[in-house]
Scaffold this motif. Structure first.
Motif, PDB file in Angstrom:
ATOM      1  N   ASP A   1      -8.295   1.194  -4.558  1.00  0.00           N
ATOM      2  CA  ASP A   1      -7.855   0.404  -3.222  1.00  0.00           C
ATOM      3  C   ASP A   1      -8.910  -0.917  -3.459  1.00  0.00           C
ATOM      4  O   ASP A   1      -9.944  -0.860  -3.261  1.00  0.00           O
ATOM      5  CB  ASP A   1      -8.259   1.021  -2.160  1.00  0.00           C
TER       6      ASP A   1
ATOM      7  N   ASP B   1      -8.410  -4.056  -1.760  1.00  0.00           N
ATOM      8  CA  ASP B   1      -8.160  -4.405  -0.434  1.00  0.00           C
ATOM      9  C   ASP B   1      -9.190  -4.642   0.507  1.00  0.00           C
ATOM     10  O   ASP B   1     -10.166  -3.868   0.293  1.00  0.00           O
ATOM     11  CB  ASP B   1      -7.079  -4.118   0.324  1.00  0.00           C
TER      12      ASP B   1
ATOM     13  N   PRO C   1      -9.132  -1.899   3.327  1.00  0.00           N
ATOM     14  CA  PRO C   1      -8.670  -0.830   2.518  1.00  0.00           C
ATOM     15  C   PRO C   1      -7.753   0.203   3.646  1.00  0.00           C
ATOM     16  O   PRO C   1      -8.368   0.787   4.222  1.00  0.00           O
ATOM     17  CB  PRO C   1      -9.782  -0.274   2.044  1.00  0.00           C
TER      18      PRO C   1
ATOM     19  N   GLY D   1     -12.797  -2.207  -1.739  1.00  0.00           N
ATOM     20  CA  GLY D   1     -13.025  -2.873  -0.416  1.00  0.00           C
ATOM     21  C   GLY D   1     -13.187  -4.341  -1.127  1.00  0.00           C
ATOM     22  O   GLY D   1     -12.763  -4.604  -2.305  1.00  0.00           O
TER      23      GLY D   1
ATOM     24  N   THR E   1       0.841  -1.193   0.114  1.00  0.00           N
ATOM     25  CA  THR E   1      -0.075   0.000  -0.041  1.00  0.00           C
ATOM     26  C   THR E   1       0.786   1.290  -0.045  1.00  0.00           C
ATOM     27  O   THR E   1       0.563   2.211  -0.653  1.00  0.00           O
ATOM     28  CB  THR E   1      -0.934  -0.125   1.141  1.00  0.00           C
TER      29      THR E   1
ATOM     30  N   PRO F   1     -15.881   2.243   1.260  1.00  0.00           N
ATOM     31  CA  PRO F   1     -15.578   1.185   0.268  1.00  0.00           C
ATOM     32  C   PRO F   1     -17.059   0.946  -0.606  1.00  0.00           C
ATOM     33  O   PRO F   1     -18.035   0.683   0.313  1.00  0.00           O
ATOM     34  CB  PRO F   1     -15.048   0.214   1.057  1.00  0.00           C
TER      35      PRO F   1
ATOM     36  N   SER G   1     -12.401   3.311  -3.715  1.00  0.00           N
ATOM     37  CA  SER G   1     -12.125   2.378  -2.642  1.00  0.00           C
ATOM     38  C   SER G   1     -13.176   1.441  -3.055  1.00  0.00           C
ATOM     39  O   SER G   1     -14.355   1.500  -2.832  1.00  0.00           O
ATOM     40  CB  SER G   1     -12.299   2.996  -1.243  1.00  0.00           C
TER      41      SER G   1
END
Length: 269
Positions: A39, A41, A44, A109, A18, A60, A107
Motif C-alpha cells: 500500500d 497510498d 492507506p 503510506g 484499492t 504505515p 503499508s
C-alpha cells in the motif's frame, strides 16, 4: 529462484483501484503464488479491503519516524539536511509486513508534509523501500499506488512489469488513465492494461474503450453497493460481491495470458 512478476495499480482517486488491487492479490494467492501487496497510498486503505480489522491495521512505515531517522541519518519532517539517498532497507519488508487471507501486506503510506516532495528523508526512505521490493523480491508484488500521477512523475515504479489503470466513465478519469499509460511507456514498463469500473451500461464501456486508444481493456464492472458496504464495515471485498470476484477472475486470467504467459500452467485456474 525465479523472479516473480510485479504489477502496479493506478488511476484517479475514487475509481476503485484499492478494491481491484486487493482482489487481484487474493486471487493470485489462491493460484499458489507468494504475494506481497504494497500500500503506497498516502491514505492507506488496502488493509481494510483485505478485511483486516482496525486494531490490527499495520502502521504505515512513513509514520515510523525513529526508523526513518535510523536508516537515513536525518530527522523526518525537516528540510535542508544531509541524508542517505540509498538507506539500508532489505530487512524491512519481512519485518513489518503482516499476513491476511494468504496475502503479505506492507503499508508504506505517503508523504503528507506540503512541499516535501521527494527531496527529504521520508522520500528517500519510501523510494528505496519500494524499489527494493520491486527489483529484489522473488514474490509476486502488487502495488496500490497513490491516486493520480505523482508516483509516475517520481519514477518510483521502475521495475514494474505491468501497469493496470482503473478508470471510470468520465473525462477526468480517462485523462488520468491515458497520462499514466503514457508515462508508463516512457519509464519502460512493458505491459499496460485497463479495468473499467462503475459503468452503468455497455455503451459506457465502449465509449471509454474508444478513448483509451491502444491500452488493452482487461475487464469492466458496474457500480456495486455491496462493495461500499464492505468498505464501511472493513470487510474483505473478496466476501462482499460474488459477481465482482467472478469478473476479476476473468481479468486476472487475461492479465496472466496476455502479460505473464510463462507463469501459466494447465492447472493454474
Amino acid at each position: 529462484m525465479k523472479r516473480g512478476f510485479k504489477i502496479a495499480i493506478g488511476g484517479k482517486g475514487g475509481v476503485g483501484k484499492t478494491t481491484v488491487c486487493a482482489l487481484l492479490a487474493e486471487l493470485l494467492s489462491l493460484d499458489g503464488f507468494d504475494v506481497l501487496a504494497i500500500d503506497a497510498d498516502s491514505d492507506p486503505n488496502l488493509a481494510s479491503a483485505l478485511g483486516i480489522s482496525a486494531e490490527k491495521n499495520p502502521v504505515p512505515l512513513i509514520e515510523m519516524k525513529y526508523l526513518i531517522k535510523e536508516r537515513t541519518g536525518a530527522e523526518p519532517g525537516t528540510v535542508g539536511q544531509y541524508f542517505k539517498l540509498n538507506p539500508e532497507i532489505s530487512d524491512l519488508p519481512e519485518k513489518y509486513s503482516i499476513k491476511a487471507n494468504g496475502v503479505k501486506l506492507l503499508s508504506l503510506g505517503g508523504i503528507e508534509n506540503a512541499g516535501s516532495g521527494c527531496a527529504c528523508p521520508e522520500g528517500a526512505f519510501l523510494k528505496a523501500l519500494l524499489g527494493y521490493s520491486l527489483l529484489h523480491s522473488n514474490e509476486v508484488v502488487l502495488v496500490d499506488l497513490a491516486a493520480g500521477l505523482e508516483f509516475m512523475g517520481r519514477a518510483c515504479v521502475r521495475g514494474i512489469d505491468a501497469m493496470i489503470v482503473v478508470v471510470e466513465p468520465g473525462a477526468r478519469s480517462i485523462e488520468t488513465a491515458t497520462n499514466i499509460a503514457k508515462m508508463s511507456t516512457q519509464l519502460g514498463i512493458p505491459h499496460i492494461g485497463a479495468f473499467i469500473n462503475k459503468v452503468t451500461d455497455d455503451a459506457q464501456v465502449e465509449a471509454v474503450r474508444s478513448q483509451l486508444g491502444d491500452i488493452k481493456v482487461l475487464g469492466s464492472y458496474g457500480y456495486d453497493a455491496s462493495v461500499q458496504t464492505a468498505d464501511l464495515t472493513r470487510s474483505a471485498v473478496m466476501d462482499a460481491s460474488e459477481s465482482l470476484v467472478t469478473e476479476l477472475k476473468k481479468t486476472k486470467e487475461l492479465i496472466m495470458e496476455s502479460f505473464f504467459s510463462e507463469f501459466v500452467t494447465r492447472d493454474s485456474y
